[in-house]
Scaffold this motif. Sequence first.
Motif, PDB file in Angstrom:
ATOM      1  N   ASP A  74     -11.597-107.190  20.809  1.00 58.61           N
ATOM      2  CA  ASP A  74     -12.148-107.891  19.654  1.00 58.61           C
ATOM      3  C   ASP A  74     -12.159-106.940  18.449  1.00 58.61           C
ATOM      4  OD1 ASP A  74     -14.253-108.713  17.796  1.00 58.61           O
ATOM      5  OD2 ASP A  74     -14.805-110.244  19.244  1.00 58.61           O
TER       6      ASP A  74
ATOM      7  N   LEU B 144     -12.510-114.085  26.876  1.00 57.48           N
ATOM      8  CA  LEU B 144     -13.365-113.872  25.693  1.00 57.48           C
ATOM      9  C   LEU B 144     -14.732-114.497  25.959  1.00 57.48           C
ATOM     10  CD1 LEU B 144     -10.604-114.782  23.081  1.00 57.48           C
ATOM     11  CD2 LEU B 144     -11.249-112.491  23.873  1.00 57.48           C
TER      12      LEU B 144
ATOM     13  N   ARG C 203     -12.809-116.911  17.921  1.00 56.90           N
ATOM     14  CA  ARG C 203     -12.017-116.899  19.167  1.00 56.90           C
ATOM     15  C   ARG C 203     -10.596-117.384  18.891  1.00 56.90           C
ATOM     16  NH1 ARG C 203     -16.908-118.329  21.849  1.00 56.90           N
ATOM     17  NH2 ARG C 203     -17.651-116.544  23.046  1.00 56.90           N
TER      18      ARG C 203
ATOM     19  N   LEU D 215      -8.697-114.518  17.576  1.00 59.22           N
ATOM     20  CA  LEU D 215      -8.329-113.536  18.608  1.00 59.22           C
ATOM     21  C   LEU D 215      -7.164-114.044  19.455  1.00 59.22           C
ATOM     22  CD1 LEU D 215     -11.904-112.429  19.738  1.00 59.22           C
ATOM     23  CD2 LEU D 215     -10.288-111.083  18.387  1.00 59.22           C
TER      24      LEU D 215
END
Length: 648
Positions: free
Chosen positions: A361, A399, A417, A420
């Motif tokens: 992250d 995640l 998210r 990512l």
Amino acid sequence: MFDHHLHERIHTILQDKKIDTVGKDSLFYARFMSLADTIAQLYNEIYYHHNRGADMFDALISSITNAYLERSVQLKERDIDKLEKGNWFLSNELTGMSLYVDRFAGNLGNMPSKLDYFNELGVNFLHLMPIFESPAGESDGGYAVSNFRKVDQRFGDINDLVELRKQMHANGMHLMLDIVLNHTSHRHEWAEKAKAGDPHYQEYFYMYDNRWIPNQFDEKMPEIFPESSPGNFTYIEECNKWVMTVFHHYQWDLNYMNPVVFKEMIENIFFFANLGVDVLRIDAPAFIWKQSGTTCQNLPQAHTLLRLIKHCVMVASPGMALLGEAIVAPKEIMKYFGTDQFVAKECDFAYNATHMALQWDMLASGDTRVMLAAQHEILQKPYGTSWITYTRCHDDIGLGYDDYMIEHAGKSPFEHRRFLKDYYSGSLWSSPARGALFSSNPKTGDARISGSLASLCGLEKGLYESNQWLIDQSIQKIIMMQAHSFFLGGLPIIFYGDELGYTNDYSYQQDPGKSYDNRWMHRPIIDWERNKKIHEEGTIENRVFTATQKLISIRKQLTVVGDHKNITWLSPHNIHIAGYIRTYNDKKLYCIFNFSDKAVYLTWYAFKEHGNHHSQLHDHWTGKTLNIGNDNEFLIIEPYGFHLLEAK
Ligand code: GLC
């Protein structure tokens, strides 16, 4: 509470088995008697009302005793050594590697010739990915076991394994193997007999005549592999029944409500212990207890079973530590170390999967705030237990950390998210990463990430574009990511190939037994000709290998980085910098990492907080000594740079 009848019962069984309670077996006897009440209590929590509960308890006592009797003198001595050392597995001297024997060395017989390689790198702990019999094409990388006692012939045989273990121990190394506790292959003898209609073996699994109960389960159970194996049950034509298959359709979930299953599996655990395993990786423990109307994950009974296993192991093979491979939310993971009276008496290790994902992250966002928001939970880990710290392993990156941690950094969990996933799957134009989404679930929008350390750090793209700047930057990122996880506290486990910068391998797409599972892209086949480049100055292999080697060697010199529950996070003076302080006795090590692609500034005041009065810092990474400046002056950290600063 002391239970006289229980102790008498155990004593009688031990006498029948000719245990020398006052002589050579006295320590075993003492361990057994001191833990007997707890073992009985835990066992009864699960099996008290089962019609076979009582006779299976006696069988369990026998199994524990047999395991001890079958344990070699050398392993018993090793147990005593470890008990005398205390928490041997918290040591800064251990560094691990996880590898597939066939993809790394061909077979077990070739492994001893690789011990020099590990020694050169500094690795002294090996996790051999599953090597027990598993049907080719339906093996889930060995996690679908058809025989827990037979090494798959692809790897060699049990003698090769024992020989390797002996050589490892003689060279000061430790061994970790998996026990796949939650399920067997549909080709396991128990499953075959269940298919053939044997009711005794049908009770080993969750089998149902129709969809009535499966439908109830499915309502609350999430899907683990929604793309390749949707749903949680599989129809078995041979016996006209539905069987629970949480992972792939060929992995049948074992039913631990049946005490016979527990007894069979604890005997398999002892079999592994007596092969000389130092750490047993319990695969997927979060799933071992099922109850309709729940997610069937992390249930209290799963913890009771793990505690029971831990206590049985403490009696028969106390030198074997347990790793619970639970990849679950931070709040849940802590429970695997034990709660209440069982604190530090359940699993000795768990994966610090939350932090692993948070490193990725930080790398994508250049922002450490989400990571910091998670730490108050991660820091709850009890003294005497430890993390496996890592950047990559054979699995995907999930995640799964909590939404509030993302919100705490002022971001939207959904959008963050999505960023990512786009960043690491390479669909964001500005991203240098080359990975892929794994197990995307269109119903929930969830997805995890596959890809090797090097490819996710940009090396694959850099090589493809012959972009030297990107190649250099990705190597810097690889080393920084490894350094961050090596010094965090816990046992670092490198995933094989990452010590050389291996990028994704797409050959799995041509293999029908693997093409449905893109985790194979980051499970390389080692090319030993290529590996020779570690000795060729300036090659990628040389740069990554020597840096990894140096990090391991620094780690081994610094007792302060052993896992003594001694980590404090630096105040967030700069959101790009993740800094932690390791403290032990009078030593202090500042580990400072820049997760941004720009040089960043850290006020020298950071080193004066917490009442510290040092004037100099010795950087173990660069070898330089730095003078701590005024509060309005700064330590400047290069893009993706880091420092390992010992206070003087
Ligand atoms: C664990 C393993 C993973 C496997 C699963 C099912 O999570 O790490 O590779 O697919 O268990 O056994």
